[in-house]
Design a protein around this motif. Structure first.
Motif, mmCIF file in Angstrom:
data_model
loop_
_atom_site.group_PDB
_atom_site.id
_atom_site.type_symbol
_atom_site.label_atom_id
_atom_site.label_comp_id
_atom_site.label_asym_id
_atom_site.label_seq_id
_atom_site.Cartn_x
_atom_site.Cartn_y
_atom_site.Cartn_z
ATOM 1 N N SER A 159 0.731 -1.087 0.068
ATOM 2 C CA SER A 159 0.183 -0.031 0.012
ATOM 3 C C SER A 159 0.833 1.243 -0.014
ATOM 4 N N GLU A 160 0.339 2.332 -0.515
ATOM 5 C CA GLU A 160 1.011 3.604 -0.509
ATOM 6 C C GLU A 160 0.215 4.693 -0.013
ATOM 7 N N THR A 161 0.423 5.481 0.658
ATOM 8 C CA THR A 161 -0.473 6.724 1.121
ATOM 9 C C THR A 161 -0.046 8.091 0.369
ATOM 10 N N LEU A 162 -1.049 8.520 -0.299
ATOM 11 C CA LEU A 162 -1.043 9.724 -1.212
ATOM 12 C C LEU A 162 -1.342 11.020 -0.539
ATOM 13 N N LEU A 163 -0.556 12.097 -0.527
ATOM 14 C CA LEU A 163 -0.944 13.267 0.043
ATOM 15 C C LEU A 163 -0.897 14.527 -0.729
ATOM 16 N N GLN A 164 -1.577 15.320 -0.434
ATOM 17 C CA GLN A 164 -1.591 16.874 -1.187
ATOM 18 C C GLN A 164 -2.341 16.412 -2.460
ATOM 19 N N SER A 165 -3.583 17.172 -2.450
ATOM 20 C CA SER A 165 -4.780 17.127 -3.890
ATOM 21 C C SER A 165 -3.827 17.163 -5.124
ATOM 22 N N PRO A 166 -3.162 18.305 -5.307
ATOM 23 C CA PRO A 166 -2.585 18.565 -6.667
ATOM 24 C C PRO A 166 -1.742 17.279 -7.079
ATOM 25 N N ALA A 167 -1.038 16.785 -6.106
ATOM 26 C CA ALA A 167 -0.236 15.531 -6.535
ATOM 27 C C ALA A 167 -1.207 14.305 -6.666
ATOM 28 N N MET A 168 -2.028 14.268 -6.053
ATOM 29 C CA MET A 168 -3.173 13.035 -5.962
ATOM 30 C C MET A 168 -3.711 13.153 -7.472
ATOM 31 N N ILE A 169 -4.111 14.437 -7.848
ATOM 32 C CA ILE A 169 -4.791 14.664 -9.321
ATOM 33 C C ILE A 169 -4.077 14.336 -10.349
ATOM 34 N N GLU A 170 -2.736 14.773 -10.262
ATOM 35 C CA GLU A 170 -1.785 14.321 -11.363
ATOM 36 C C GLU A 170 -1.535 13.053 -11.550
#
Length: 218
Positions: free
Chosen positions: A65-76
């Motif tokens: 599993s990976e945890t993604l942070l910050q919506s701009p980075a998630m959206i990209e």
């Protein structure tokens, strides 16, 4: 690949991420993190995101599993992992324009009016609620004036922020308009922004992402 989002129904960053997930028809699990109850400040949540910000996106992959942070980075990341339907134009200049519009909102407008800033103004700068509202109105109106000017000058623009293509710029704009309405900004000053909002809100992906339609809405 399975996804789980931790978010808050009224959070603009959560809202924009929901829009992108819906536009790409991505199924995801959801767990509400109440900013109203300060659940984002708990030790358990800060193990996921030390900043205590929503959204957080947990992704189960073949290798773990990976945890993604910050919506701009998630959206990209979502745009790269799920390229269809594309939310960025095919040409480099078009992508720059869309990203610039998104950044105007995501970098220069939204952060100034989010919960932690307003809490500081209330608790440390002794702003009353009238002053808080004026603060929010000022920065939203300053940003919308510039955005409206850019949209008006774009002779090739169609029904959305860029051309006739729904893009990540629209995903950023719609939550900011909702925030503007919450802080009693007169949207009649911004006819192009209001028209884009109306057009987007006719689409199921945007309707489904609306704050009032979330399971944690209060």
């Amino acid at each position: 690949m399975t996804l789980k989002m931790y978010g808050f129904f009224r959070s603009g960053t959560s809202h924009r991420t929901r829009i992108v997930l819906n536009l790409k028809n991505i199924e995801y699990a959801f767990e509400g993190i109440s900013l109203a109850k300060n659940e984002h400040k708990t030790a358990d949540f800060k193990m996921k995101n030390p900043q205590g910000f929503v959204p957080v996106l947990e992704v189960d992959l073949a290798h773990g599993s990976e945890t993604l942070l910050q919506s701009p980075a998630m959206i990209e990341w979502l745009e790269e992992q799920y390229p269809e339907p594309a939310l960025l134009p095919k040409d480099a200049l078009g992508r720059e324009k869309v990203r610039a519009l998104a950044a105007m909102i995501g970098c220069d407008m939204h952060p100034i009016n989010n919960k932690r800033i307003l809490e500081y103004l209330r608790n440390s700068a002794n702003f009353d609620e009238s002053a808080i509202e004026q603060w929010c109105q000022h920065w939203i109106e300053e940003g919308f004036q510039a955005l409206e000017q850019i949209l008006s000058a774009d002779t090739e623009r169609g029904d959305y922020c860029y051309a006739n293509q729904v893009s990540i710029a629209d995903a950023y704009l719609i939550p900011q308009v909702d925030s503007a309405k919450r802080f009693k900004v007169d949207m009649h000053q911004y006819p192009n922004i209001q028209k884009i909002y109306t057009t987007c809100m006719a689409l199921p992906a945007f309707q489904k992402a609306a704050p009032q339609n979330q399971p944690d809405a209060i």
